[in-house]
Design an enzyme around this catalytic site. Structure first.
Site, PDB file in Angstrom:
ATOM      1  N   TYR A 251       0.838  -1.204   0.000  1.00  0.00           N
ATOM      2  CA  TYR A 251       0.000   0.000   0.000  1.00  0.00           C
ATOM      3  C   TYR A 251       0.874   1.257   0.000  1.00  0.00           C
ATOM      4  O   TYR A 251       0.653   2.189  -0.786  1.00  0.00           O
ATOM      5  CB  TYR A 251      -0.886  -0.057   1.253  1.00  0.00           C
ATOM      6  CG  TYR A 251      -1.787   1.123   1.474  1.00  0.00           C
ATOM      7  CD1 TYR A 251      -3.029   1.213   0.856  1.00  0.00           C
ATOM      8  CD2 TYR A 251      -1.419   2.147   2.361  1.00  0.00           C
ATOM      9  CE1 TYR A 251      -3.874   2.295   1.091  1.00  0.00           C
ATOM     10  CE2 TYR A 251      -2.256   3.227   2.604  1.00  0.00           C
ATOM     11  CZ  TYR A 251      -3.487   3.292   1.969  1.00  0.00           C
ATOM     12  OH  TYR A 251      -4.314   4.367   2.210  1.00  0.00           O
ATOM     13  N   LYS A 255       1.152   4.335  -2.641  1.00  0.00           N
ATOM     14  CA  LYS A 255       0.708   5.661  -2.213  1.00  0.00           C
ATOM     15  C   LYS A 255       1.799   6.712  -2.406  1.00  0.00           C
ATOM     16  O   LYS A 255       1.496   7.886  -2.621  1.00  0.00           O
ATOM     17  CB  LYS A 255       0.259   5.614  -0.748  1.00  0.00           C
ATOM     18  CG  LYS A 255      -1.112   5.003  -0.558  1.00  0.00           C
ATOM     19  CD  LYS A 255      -2.120   5.691  -1.440  1.00  0.00           C
ATOM     20  CE  LYS A 255      -3.542   5.617  -1.024  1.00  0.00           C
ATOM     21  NZ  LYS A 255      -4.463   6.142  -2.048  1.00  0.00           N
TER      22      LYS A 255
HETATM   23  N1  LIG Z   1      -9.377   6.370   5.566  1.00  0.00           N
HETATM   24  C1  LIG Z   1      -8.194   6.895   5.831  1.00  0.00           C
HETATM   25  O1  LIG Z   1      -7.891   7.304   6.966  1.00  0.00           O
HETATM   26  C2  LIG Z   1      -7.176   7.030   4.736  1.00  0.00           C
HETATM   27  C3  LIG Z   1      -5.875   7.394   5.084  1.00  0.00           C
HETATM   28  C4  LIG Z   1      -4.946   7.614   4.073  1.00  0.00           C
HETATM   29  C5  LIG Z   1      -5.326   7.454   2.759  1.00  0.00           C
HETATM   30  N2  LIG Z   1      -6.588   7.045   2.468  1.00  0.00           N
HETATM   31  C6  LIG Z   1      -6.939   6.896   1.058  1.00  0.00           C
HETATM   32  O2  LIG Z   1      -8.167   7.559   0.830  1.00  0.00           O
HETATM   33  C7  LIG Z   1      -8.883   6.901  -0.202  1.00  0.00           C
HETATM   34  C8  LIG Z   1     -10.285   6.544   0.273  1.00  0.00           C
HETATM   35  O3  LIG Z   1     -10.173   5.615   1.310  1.00  0.00           O
HETATM   36  P1  LIG Z   1     -11.405   5.191   2.268  1.00  0.00           P
HETATM   37  O4  LIG Z   1     -10.820   5.032   3.616  1.00  0.00           O
HETATM   38  O5  LIG Z   1     -12.556   6.089   2.080  1.00  0.00           O
HETATM   39  O6  LIG Z   1     -11.719   3.725   1.719  1.00  0.00           O
HETATM   40  P2  LIG Z   1     -13.094   2.949   1.451  1.00  0.00           P
HETATM   41  O7  LIG Z   1     -12.749   1.523   1.347  1.00  0.00           O
HETATM   42  O8  LIG Z   1     -14.131   3.349   2.444  1.00  0.00           O
HETATM   43  O9  LIG Z   1     -13.543   3.514   0.033  1.00  0.00           O
HETATM   44  C9  LIG Z   1     -12.787   3.272  -1.115  1.00  0.00           C
HETATM   45  C10 LIG Z   1     -13.746   3.016  -2.266  1.00  0.00           C
HETATM   46  O10 LIG Z   1     -12.977   2.793  -3.448  1.00  0.00           O
HETATM   47  C11 LIG Z   1     -13.679   1.835  -4.240  1.00  0.00           C
HETATM   48  N3  LIG Z   1     -12.767   1.202  -5.196  1.00  0.00           N
HETATM   49  C12 LIG Z   1     -11.759   0.329  -4.910  1.00  0.00           C
HETATM   50  N4  LIG Z   1     -11.156  -0.056  -6.041  1.00  0.00           N
HETATM   51  C13 LIG Z   1     -11.770   0.588  -7.065  1.00  0.00           C
HETATM   52  C14 LIG Z   1     -11.583   0.609  -8.461  1.00  0.00           C
HETATM   53  N5  LIG Z   1     -10.626  -0.133  -9.039  1.00  0.00           N
HETATM   54  N6  LIG Z   1     -12.399   1.383  -9.216  1.00  0.00           N
HETATM   55  C15 LIG Z   1     -13.366   2.132  -8.644  1.00  0.00           C
HETATM   56  N7  LIG Z   1     -13.598   2.122  -7.308  1.00  0.00           N
HETATM   57  C16 LIG Z   1     -12.808   1.375  -6.531  1.00  0.00           C
HETATM   58  C17 LIG Z   1     -14.243   0.861  -3.224  1.00  0.00           C
HETATM   59  O11 LIG Z   1     -15.349   0.139  -3.735  1.00  0.00           O
HETATM   60  C18 LIG Z   1     -14.612   1.781  -2.060  1.00  0.00           C
HETATM   61  O12 LIG Z   1     -15.975   2.131  -2.061  1.00  0.00           O
HETATM   62  C19 LIG Z   1      -8.038   5.706  -0.605  1.00  0.00           C
HETATM   63  O13 LIG Z   1      -7.239   6.031  -1.702  1.00  0.00           O
HETATM   64  C20 LIG Z   1      -7.172   5.481   0.609  1.00  0.00           C
HETATM   65  O14 LIG Z   1      -5.981   4.800   0.281  1.00  0.00           O
HETATM   66  C21 LIG Z   1      -7.513   6.822   3.422  1.00  0.00           C
END
Ligand SMILES: NC(=O)c1ccc[n+]([C@@H]2O[C@H](COP(=O)([O-])OP(=O)(O)OC[C@H]3O[C@@H](n4cnc5c(N)ncnc54)[C@H](O)[C@@H]3O)[C@@H](O)[C@H]2O)c1
Length: 387
Positions: A251, A255
């Site tokens: 990951y 990232k």
């Molecule tokens: N939640 C956090 O604290 C956090 C921290 C750092 C980075 N992020 C990043 O933020 C972003 C959102 O994360 P989140 O926590 O809301 O995750 P989440 O799992 O709640 O939502 C991510 C969504 O992306 C969709 N998805 C996955 N692969 C896909 C694809 N190939 N095509 C289209 N849709 C796809 C999934 O179905 C899901 O609904 C991600 O990139 C994650 O890496 C999140």
């Protein structure tokens, strides 16, 4: 300090650290989270110190050191109303595409973008947290919700990790709304696996979504943005990649690759009026239990890190008043902070030897008097850019 050492080790002699005081590690977050949970009325001032923008460019396009005072974030109680200084930001007339917007952070983004007047495209493949499976209803439900509130939204269930999926998403956007102003690459997957257990296929699985998603969607949207001479792109990184967290090699590598992509898109987009920034968000979603097993931390982050607290940064970046590009912002729990890669003055000796490095390692390690290099012109190298 350990983090700086790790990153510095990755790029050889270049001393790299995140700008002092702008670091948000899990330890400092805990202290902040405790404070917020003790006092729910406390809202953290999300304004960056104005002087952050006073970074001066000299003739060689180098950035001067940022005074350390700008890195200190201020915490204060604010009334729950719009700022009296800034007119309410409206995104009326703009078309915003957000990938992975059926859940978590992306859903909070499209809800606020629509509330501020943007016409939104809710993309989501509907995978499980590891990136497997498909559920088209996920995106539909969010688009329905936005429409039920009077907003304009369409759903799209393309897989952005494939070139066809990226093309389909942008083609659908153009067909319905005729343009694309904002593209937020948010779709992501998460898990936990020690490096020694991760295969190249595992790395590939993460790269395809986290890096491939932006590549595929930006490639499709770029010609439209160039033709409009206008476009905003937001990519998504993570503290897991920028700072490191055990069990996240696949990951984290993907990232951080996003940051490299942003650097080049920002340079090549500038002449076309395309602005590109990266957000490092934190908001409690299903990704948290997938990445971290500590129940106490999970409970605390669920209570203190709402996804809605990240969405204002997306609206601000999308607004016409924001002309920033090539920036990384950490956004969580009401705070927004610029993250920078900086270089210390280091130790210089035209006759550098292994021994002189060992003798002067304190200077090599120190970032006192750091500066922020880049972007470079072709043929320019950091050492020449410094002088
Ligand atoms: N939640 C956090 O604290 C956090 C921290 C750092 C980075 N992020 C990043 O933020 C972003 C959102 O994360 P989140 O926590 O809301 O995750 P989440 O799992 O709640 O939502 C991510 C969504 O992306 C969709 N998805 C996955 N692969 C896909 C694809 N190939 N095509 C289209 N849709 C796809 C999934 O179905 C899901 O609904 C991600 O990139 C994650 O890496 C999140």
């Amino acid at each position: 300090m350990t983090t700086s050492k790790t990153i510095a080790g990755l790029i050889g002699p270049t001393l790299v650290a995140l700008a002092a005081g702008m670091l948000l590690n899990i330890g400092s977050f805990r202290a902040l989270a405790e404070r917020v949970s003790r006092d729910p009325a406390l809202i953290i001032d999300i304004r960056l110190e104005a002087t952050t923008r006073s970074t001066i460019r000299n003739s060689s396009n180098m950035r001067k050191p940022i005074p350390s005072s700008v890195s200190r974030r201020r915490i204060q109680s604010l009334p729950e109303k719009d700022s009296e200084m800034t007119e309410r930001i409206s995104l009326e007339g703009k078309v915003a595409v957000v990938t992975g917007a059926g859940r978590g952070l992306g859903r909070a983004y499209v809800e606020l973008l629509a509330e501020r007047g943007a016409r939104v495209v809710v993309n989501d493949l509907g995978t499980d947290v590891s990136g497997f499976g498909k559920d088209s209803t996920i995106a539909e439900q969010v688009a329905d919700l936005i429409r039920s509130r009077g907003g304009e939204a369409i759903a799209n269930d393309s897989d952005v990790s494939s070139p066809e999926g990226g093309s389909d998403l942008i083609a659908t956007t153009i067909k319905h709304f005729g343009r694309v102003d904002l593209l937020v690459n948010n779709a992501g997957i998460c898990g936990s696996q020690l490096f020694e257990d991760a295969t190249l296929d595992d790395f590939d699985h993460y790269w395809r979504v986290h890096l491939g998603g932006p590549v595929n969607t930006v490639k499709a949207a770029w010609p439209y943005m160039v033709a409009q001479h206008y476009g905003k792109i937001i990519l998504t990184t993570s503290v897991a990649g920028l700072l490191g967290i055990r069990g996240q090699a696949t990951y984290a590598a993907a990232k951080c690759a996003v940051v490299g992509l942003m650097r080049i898109l920002a340079i090549e987009g500038a002449e076309h009026g395309i602005l590109v920034n990266t957000i490092s968000p934190a908001g409690y979603t299903r990704m948290h239990p997938a990445a971290v097993a500590d129940p106490a931390w999970l409970k605390q982050s669920e209570a203190t890190m709402p996804v809605e607290a990240v969405a204002p940064a997306i609206v601000w970046l999308a607004s016409d008043g924001c002309s920033e590009t090539n920036r990384i912002y950490n956004v969580e729990a009401g705070a927004i902070q610029r993250i920078a890669i900086v270089m210390g003055p280091g130790f210089t000796d035209p006759h550098l030897t292994p021994e002189s490095i060992a003798e002067n390692y304190a200077k090599v390690e120190s970032i006192e008097g750091f500066f922020e290099p880049g972007p470079f012109e072709p043929g320019q190298i950091p050492a020449t850019a410094k002088s």
